[in-house]
Scaffold this motif. Structure first.
Motif, short mmCIF file in Angstrom:
data_model
loop_
_atom_site.label_atom_id
_atom_site.label_comp_id
_atom_site.label_asym_id
_atom_site.label_seq_id
_atom_site.Cartn_x
_atom_site.Cartn_y
_atom_site.Cartn_z
N UNK A 221 -0.96 11.51 9.95
CA UNK A 221 -1.80 10.77 9.02
C UNK A 221 -0.99 9.66 8.35
N UNK A 222 -1.61 8.51 8.17
CA UNK A 222 -0.91 7.35 7.63
C UNK A 222 -0.23 7.65 6.30
N UNK A 223 -0.94 8.34 5.41
CA UNK A 223 -0.40 8.62 4.08
C UNK A 223 0.80 9.56 4.13
N UNK B 109 0.83 -1.20 0.00
CA UNK B 109 0.00 0.00 0.00
C UNK B 109 0.87 1.26 0.00
N UNK B 110 0.48 2.23 -0.81
CA UNK B 110 1.23 3.48 -0.89
C UNK B 110 1.21 4.24 0.42
N UNK B 111 0.17 4.02 1.24
CA UNK B 111 0.06 4.72 2.51
C UNK B 111 0.41 3.82 3.70
N UNK B 112 1.21 2.80 3.48
CA UNK B 112 1.59 1.90 4.56
C UNK B 112 2.31 2.66 5.67
N UNK B 113 2.10 2.23 6.90
CA UNK B 113 2.78 2.84 8.03
C UNK B 113 4.28 2.64 7.97
N UNK B 114 4.68 1.48 7.47
CA UNK B 114 6.10 1.11 7.48
C UNK B 114 6.58 0.94 6.05
N UNK B 115 7.69 1.59 5.74
CA UNK B 115 8.32 1.46 4.43
C UNK B 115 9.68 0.82 4.59
N UNK B 116 9.90 -0.27 3.88
CA UNK B 116 11.19 -0.95 3.88
C UNK B 116 11.85 -0.76 2.52
N UNK B 117 12.92 0.00 2.50
CA UNK B 117 13.68 0.24 1.27
C UNK B 117 14.82 -0.77 1.21
N UNK C 200 0.17 -7.00 4.87
CA UNK C 200 -0.33 -6.54 3.57
C UNK C 200 -0.79 -5.08 3.56
N UNK C 201 -1.26 -4.58 4.69
CA UNK C 201 -1.77 -3.21 4.75
C UNK C 201 -0.79 -2.23 5.37
N UNK C 202 0.24 -2.75 6.01
CA UNK C 202 1.10 -1.89 6.82
C UNK C 202 2.55 -1.83 6.37
#
Length: 212
Positions: free
Chosen positions: A199-201, A35-43, A68-70
């Protein structure tokens, strides 16, 4: 002291070339899953010929399935100079991306790493039903080389020196580590993000990159 040295050695052995943790990584238009607005981003800074990157892939895919959502997974190219097939593979993936099939090519490349001969890349493109004329014409394009080099230079700027190097909301993990190591950091970051009041996004942009 012995334990400290053992820990550092384990990190070096778990990655192609080693690496240093850093806090921030701009995402740009890099390929992303989740999800583009996931709380966690793993690069992930990765190399298609690196055996440790290939070893880490099942863990990355399991994490994506479990969150899947986060969790959003972002891929950055970091082809190491001593992996002679890493750069051609990166070109193959980027040219597949131009036809909307980056992740499909990504998965195939890691499934056959460390092979990646020209014939293997062409076979992958055929199996993915790519427009082969367009794909072949794309491979030597300077804009593709520039895109890959931009990732590599960004990696160097944020302290990457080996693959795979991951940044989870800015927290560095280096190497093909156990699932539990990733999960611990993701859960901590997820809890922090949910309590942040942001905000999540907007979370990655504001909390990780420090933008307003």
């Amino acid at each position: 002291m012995r334990l400290v040295y053992a820990f550092l050695l384990a990190l070096l052995l778990a990655a192609c070339g080693g690496g240093d943790p850093v806090a921030k990584v701009a995402l740009g238009d890099s390929p992303a899953r989740g999800q583009a607005d996931a709380w966690v981003t793993m690069v992930e800074f990765s190399d298609f010929q690196c055996p440790y990157c290939a070893k880490a892939e099942p863990t990355v895919q399991q994490l994506a399935a479990d969150y899947p959502d986060d969790l959003r997974v972002v891929y950055k190219h970091f082809p190491l100079s001593f992996h002679e097939r890493a750069l051609p593979a990166a070109h193959a993936a980027e040219c597949a991306r131009e036809q909307g099939k980056f992740w499909e090519m990504h998965d195939k490349l890691f499934a056959q790493s460390p092979a990646l001969a020209d014939s293997d890349l062409a076979s992958d493109a055929t199996q993915l039903s790519l427009d082969l004329s367009a794909w072949n014409a794309c491979l030597p394009e300077q804009r593709i080389a520039d895109r890959i080099d931009a990732d590599f230079q960004q990696g160097k700027q944020v302290g990457v020196s080996g693959t795979p190097t991951f940044f989870i909301n800015g927290r560095a993990l280096v190497g093909s580590l156990p699932y539990a190591d990733f999960k611990k950091v993701i859960d901590e970051e997820l809890d922090k993000a949910r309590k942040s009041g942001i905000a999540k996004a907007d979370y990655y942009r504001k909390a990780v990159l420090g933008e307003k």
